[in-house]
Design a protein around this motif. Structure first.
Motif, short mmCIF file in Angstrom:
data_model
loop_
_atom_site.label_atom_id
_atom_site.label_comp_id
_atom_site.label_asym_id
_atom_site.label_seq_id
_atom_site.Cartn_x
_atom_site.Cartn_y
_atom_site.Cartn_z
N TYR A 20 0.80 -1.22 0.00
CA TYR A 20 0.00 0.00 0.00
C TYR A 20 0.84 1.28 0.00
O TYR A 20 0.42 2.31 -0.52
CB TYR A 20 -0.95 0.00 1.21
N THR A 85 -9.46 -4.42 -3.46
CA THR A 85 -8.93 -3.08 -3.72
C THR A 85 -7.60 -3.07 -4.45
O THR A 85 -7.19 -2.04 -4.98
CB THR A 85 -8.73 -2.29 -2.41
N TYR A 89 -6.47 0.00 -7.00
CA TYR A 89 -5.46 0.89 -6.42
C TYR A 89 -4.29 1.07 -7.36
O TYR A 89 -3.81 2.19 -7.60
CB TYR A 89 -5.00 0.31 -5.08
N ILE A 121 -9.20 4.85 -2.53
CA ILE A 121 -8.98 3.41 -2.65
C ILE A 121 -7.96 2.94 -1.62
O ILE A 121 -8.08 1.85 -1.05
CB ILE A 121 -8.54 3.04 -4.08
N MET A 122 -6.95 3.79 -1.36
CA MET A 122 -5.99 3.42 -0.32
C MET A 122 -6.68 3.28 1.03
O MET A 122 -6.34 2.40 1.82
CB MET A 122 -4.88 4.46 -0.24
#
Length: 449
Positions: A20, A85, A89, A121-122
């Motif tokens: 991430y 996600t 992302y 989205i994060m």
């Protein structure tokens, strides 16, 4: 006795942060440069984009946290978010560094929308990720180890997202920086997908909030969160850390290139941040286990302030000669500064997990999702304020890339050190109030988890 976490599970959790944060670190370090120098957008407008987009997270992140607390699925409460996600992302990350050749107004709109979408989205990935740690184990020592692994994942993300970005842009772009940035996002996106796939596959939820999803009431839950002193301290400490980190990360490029006037320092100073994170990942857990979170973090910050003053006094000193190698003396305290400030990151990760235990002792429920959303908000808003602060410093100083005056250099230098010192001192004041060192459970008796 709590079930021991396997090496694969600890490593997969740690590198979930890599999955991430790689895009986030690249954006934090180079979006200001990409927008102002490669695309040609005005610095003040870019600063406004950063600030407004991230301030909106203060609304979005709690909604994501609430969704996590209400989620029940065959994959658990957090893991579905990693699964669904990851691909969006990465796609938005690539689009963020691919601004079309439109008019400036249209480019500004595109920049805002893609940057905001990246943050949204994060949130749907990083908030469940933070909420996962207190679900994996309730042992403080294991949480510090997980925090150490997360720091390793963070440091690798910073190494690639900062130190490797510009060399890769040059190598893959063939002299065209716009194309180079696009190619780098494709490469980093593939690495992020791999890390997030391992996070989903290997990490398990062991500790569950027994309250049914239907029992969750939003406004009372938010009120409880705001009355959770451990959460409030973690939020403020994390916010101030990332304001400083974002400002220094964005301004280091201009500090090295225009103040010290040694552009070759950019790919040296930025990796030192990640090197500090990596070393701190190994030394922080035993230090904080011995001193406690509050005293350990305050000691690290006090040391960092001394090193910051040393950097300010050495940035224009004559280079140290090591044979044919000339090394600016400011690099020595700068690297030490990166290490000691990174000790507090492991502290933040452990603090964020512990807030759920404190919440359960206070209110009988855990609400990991909502609590984690607040910490996520502090991270992103802090980075946004810090990055915007860097952009506003350039605008206030009258920065013009091809015509940097001595007055502009002086303004950048003053802001670089003064802002960092002020924010570090504020962090120390906040973490002084951390309530969970020592035998804090004794204050709650049977209610303590």
């Amino acid at each position: 006795m709590p079930e021991r976490l396997s090496l694969a599970e600890r490593a997969s959790y740690g590198f979930g942060d890599f999955g991430y944060s790689l895009a986030y670190n690249m954006a934090g370090a180079f979006l200001l440069y990409y927008y102002t120098t490669v695309v040609g957008l005005p610095a003040a407008a870019v600063g406004t984009i950063f600030l407004v987009a991230r301030l909106l997270d203060a609304v979005i992140d709690p909604l994501v946290g609430i969704a996590v607390d209400k989620t029940r699925s065959r994959w658990g409460r957090t893991r579905p978010y990693f699964l669904f996600t990851a691909l969006p992302y990465v796609a938005v990350f690539i689009a963020t560094f691919n601004v079309p050749h439109w008019g400036q107004s249209a480019q500004l709109v595109y920049a805002f929308l893609t940057f905001k979408a990246l943050g949204i989205i994060m949130s749907f990935g990083s908030i469940p990720y933070t909420a996962l740690m207190p679900m994996m184990t309730d042992a403080p020592a294991d949480r510090l180890r997980l925090g150490g692994w997360r720091s390793i994942g963070t440091s690798v993300g910073v190494i690639l997202g900062t130190a490797a970005t510009m060399p890769l842009v040059g190598a893959l772009g063939g002299g065209n920086e716009a194309h180079g940035f696009l190619m780098v996002t494709l490469l980093f996106g593939a690495l992020s997908l791999l890390a997030l796939a391992m996070l989903f596959r290997n990490c398990r939820e062991r500790i569950a909030d027994e309250a049914p999803a239907s029992a969750f009431r939003t406004l009372p839950a938010i009120g409880q969160m705001l009355r959770n002193r451990a959460w409030a301290v973690c939020f403020g400490f994390c916010l101030l850390y990332f304001v400083r980190f974002g400002a220094m990360l964005g301004l280091t490029i201009f500090y090295a290139k225009d103040v010290v006037q040694k552009p070759w320092l950019i790919p040296v100073m930025l990796p030192m941040v990640s090197g500090g994170l990596l070393l701190a990942a190994f030394i922080a857990p035993p230090i904080l286990a011995r001193t406690g979170i509050s005293k350990g973090c305050i000691g690290a910050i006090a040391t960092a302030l001394v090193l910051l003053a040393a950097m300010a006094g050495l940035d224009h000193a004559a280079d140290l000669q090591f044979g044919a190698l000339a090394v600016p003396p400011l690099l020595l305290p700068y690297f030490a500064f990166s290490i000691v400030t990174s000790v507090t990151i492991t502290g933040i990760f452990s603090m964020a997990a512990a807030t759920a235990d404190y919440h359960q002792a206070l209110f009988g429920v855990r609400h990991e999702g909502l609590l984690s959303s607040g910490i996520s908000t502090s991270t992103k808003v802090g980075m946004a304020i810090g990055t915007a602060l860097g952009a506003f410093v350039l605008s206030w100083a009258g920065y013009v890339p091809d015509a940097v005056t001595e007055a502009v250099r002086a303004d950048i230098r003053q802001a670089y050190f003064l802002a960092a010192g002020t924010l570090l001192a504020a962090q120390a004041a906040v973490v002084w109030f951390w309530p969970m060192d020592g035998n804090w459970r004794a204050r709650f008796g049977a209610k303590a988890p």
